[in-house]
Design an enzyme around this catalytic site. Structure first.
Site, PDB file in Angstrom:
ATOM      1  N   LYS A  14      -7.592 -37.183 -23.155  1.00  0.00           N
ATOM      2  CA  LYS A  14      -7.176 -36.132 -24.572  1.00  0.00           C
ATOM      3  C   LYS A  14      -6.721 -37.800 -25.623  1.00  0.00           C
ATOM      4  CE  LYS A  14      -4.405 -33.749 -22.464  1.00  0.00           C
ATOM      5  NZ  LYS A  14      -4.639 -34.226 -21.156  1.00  0.00           N
ATOM      6  N   ARG A  89       0.652 -26.307 -23.913  1.00  0.00           N
ATOM      7  CA  ARG A  89       0.397 -26.470 -21.779  1.00  0.00           C
ATOM      8  C   ARG A  89       0.131 -24.506 -21.559  1.00  0.00           C
ATOM      9  NH1 ARG A  89       0.536 -31.936 -22.000  1.00  0.00           N
ATOM     10  NH2 ARG A  89       0.314 -32.618 -20.105  1.00  0.00           N
ATOM     11  N   ARG A 128      -4.523 -45.640 -14.500  1.00  0.00           N
ATOM     12  CA  ARG A 128      -3.557 -45.903 -15.909  1.00  0.00           C
ATOM     13  C   ARG A 128      -2.415 -46.695 -16.064  1.00  0.00           C
ATOM     14  NH1 ARG A 128      -3.267 -40.865 -19.463  1.00  0.00           N
ATOM     15  NH2 ARG A 128      -1.679 -40.013 -18.330  1.00  0.00           N
ATOM     16  N   ARG A 134       4.117 -46.058 -17.623  1.00  0.00           N
ATOM     17  CA  ARG A 134       4.432 -44.719 -17.454  1.00  0.00           C
ATOM     18  C   ARG A 134       4.734 -44.207 -15.913  1.00  0.00           C
ATOM     19  NH1 ARG A 134       0.425 -40.037 -20.555  1.00  0.00           N
ATOM     20  NH2 ARG A 134       1.549 -39.008 -18.880  1.00  0.00           N
ATOM     21  N   ARG A 146       1.642 -32.498 -11.143  1.00  0.00           N
ATOM     22  CA  ARG A 146       0.903 -32.082 -12.608  1.00  0.00           C
ATOM     23  C   ARG A 146      -0.603 -31.421 -12.614  1.00  0.00           C
ATOM     24  NH1 ARG A 146       1.309 -38.423 -14.102  1.00  0.00           N
ATOM     25  NH2 ARG A 146       0.145 -37.915 -16.698  1.00  0.00           N
TER      26      ARG A 146
HETATM   27  P1  ADP Z   1      -0.591 -36.148 -19.610  1.00  0.00           P
HETATM   28  O1  ADP Z   1      -1.895 -35.072 -19.844  1.00  0.00           O
HETATM   29  O2  ADP Z   1      -1.351 -37.389 -18.589  1.00  0.00           O
HETATM   30  O3  ADP Z   1       0.075 -35.139 -18.628  1.00  0.00           O
HETATM   31  P2  ADP Z   1       1.271 -36.349 -21.456  1.00  0.00           P
HETATM   32  O4  ADP Z   1       1.437 -37.236 -22.000  1.00  0.00           O
HETATM   33  O5  ADP Z   1       0.119 -35.130 -22.443  1.00  0.00           O
HETATM   34  O6  ADP Z   1       0.610 -36.122 -20.253  1.00  0.00           O
HETATM   35  O7  ADP Z   1       2.734 -35.069 -21.174  1.00  0.00           O
HETATM   36  C1  ADP Z   1       3.505 -35.549 -20.173  1.00  0.00           C
HETATM   37  C2  ADP Z   1       3.964 -34.815 -20.031  1.00  0.00           C
HETATM   38  O8  ADP Z   1       5.034 -34.437 -21.404  1.00  0.00           O
HETATM   39  C3  ADP Z   1       4.109 -33.618 -19.108  1.00  0.00           C
HETATM   40  O9  ADP Z   1       3.730 -33.575 -17.755  1.00  0.00           O
HETATM   41  C4  ADP Z   1       5.186 -32.346 -19.305  1.00  0.00           C
HETATM   42  O10 ADP Z   1       6.311 -32.885 -18.522  1.00  0.00           O
HETATM   43  C5  ADP Z   1       5.675 -32.832 -20.672  1.00  0.00           C
HETATM   44  N1  ADP Z   1       5.128 -32.116 -21.742  1.00  0.00           N
HETATM   45  C6  ADP Z   1       4.032 -32.967 -22.899  1.00  0.00           C
HETATM   46  N2  ADP Z   1       3.189 -31.227 -23.535  1.00  0.00           N
HETATM   47  C7  ADP Z   1       3.929 -30.585 -23.107  1.00  0.00           C
HETATM   48  C8  ADP Z   1       3.626 -29.506 -23.583  1.00  0.00           C
HETATM   49  N3  ADP Z   1       3.549 -28.832 -24.677  1.00  0.00           N
HETATM   50  N4  ADP Z   1       5.266 -28.567 -22.667  1.00  0.00           N
HETATM   51  C9  ADP Z   1       5.690 -28.449 -21.823  1.00  0.00           C
HETATM   52  N5  ADP Z   1       6.070 -29.590 -20.962  1.00  0.00           N
HETATM   53  C10 ADP Z   1       5.082 -30.684 -22.118  1.00  0.00           C
END
Ligand code: ADP
Length: 188
Positions: A14, A89, A128, A134, A146
């Site tokens: 993404k 999400r 990654r 991270r 996740r």
């Molecule tokens: P990825 O898609 O690789 O898991 P992101 O950077 O999108 O990575 O998200 C990392 C973390 O940030 C998620 O595992 C969650 O803990 C938090 N997070 C991100 N976006 C949201 C959201 N919309 N609602 C709740 N938690 C979120």
């Protein structure tokens, strides 16, 4: 406005694809994960709270996430449109986003869902981890959590947009350029 929800499991690409789309369509990229990470780096109150969930692979609570996202949108009154990356999400987030956008006389144009199988996701995230720094990429248990959270809480958001006839699946396997082209085709 052109408002795109870029959807897909962790590691689907993404972030990479968002960078391509904002250039071509002149959009603002809002990645909730990036915003949380910037807050963690800046040691803000929001960052400290978010970190406690992110390090476990859990979602940050809806109320906090929605408030943050809305304030980020409000920072760009002149925007031609947005790419929402990592948001919504949950169904509650999707609902809140619809209501919020309706209040600004706009709406989501399309959800583009990058589809990648789980074994490939695990490989990509492990790779990654070598460069991202991270903590949530470095631990296989957190990666699994996740993916599980995605399947249980986030995957149903696709149905939310299907019901509105806005869902569009895009094959997330292949070269970065090939996937970008598929996304362009889906938008144009
Ligand atoms: P990825 O898609 O690789 O898991 P992101 O950077 O999108 O990575 O998200 C990392 C973390 O940030 C998620 O595992 C969650 O803990 C938090 N997070 C991100 N976006 C949201 C959201 N919309 N609602 C709740 N938690 C979120």
């Amino acid at each position: 406005m052109l408002n795109i929800v870029l959807f897909g499991p962790p590691g689907a690409g993404k972030g990479t694809q968002s960078e391509r789309l904002i250039e071509k369509y002149n959009l603002i990229h809002l990645s909730t994960g990036d915003i949380f990470r910037a807050n963690i780096k800046g040691a803000t109150e929001l960052g400290n709270l978010a970190k406690s969930f992110m390090d476990k692979g859990a979602l940050v609570p809806d109320e906090v996430t929605i408030k943050m996202l809305e304030s980020e949108v409000n920072k760009h009154p002149e925007a031609k449109g947005f790419i929402f990356d990592g948001f919504p999400r949950t169904e509650a987030q999707a609902d809140a986003l619809d209501t919020f956008l309706a209040g600004r006389d706009t709406s989501i144009t399309k959800m583009l869902a990058l589809e990648v199988e789980e074994s490939e996701l695990r490989d990509r995230l492990a790779k990654r981890a070598e460069t991202s720094g991270r903590p949530d990429d470095a631990n296989p248990e957190v990666i699994q959590k996740r993916i599980d959270v995605y399947n249980a809480e986030t995957a149903p958001v696709a149905d939310y947009y299907r019901r509105q006839d806005k869902f569009h699946a895009v094959n997330g396997l292949g070269s970065i350029d090939a996937i970008t082209q598929r996304l362009y085709n889906a938008i144009d």
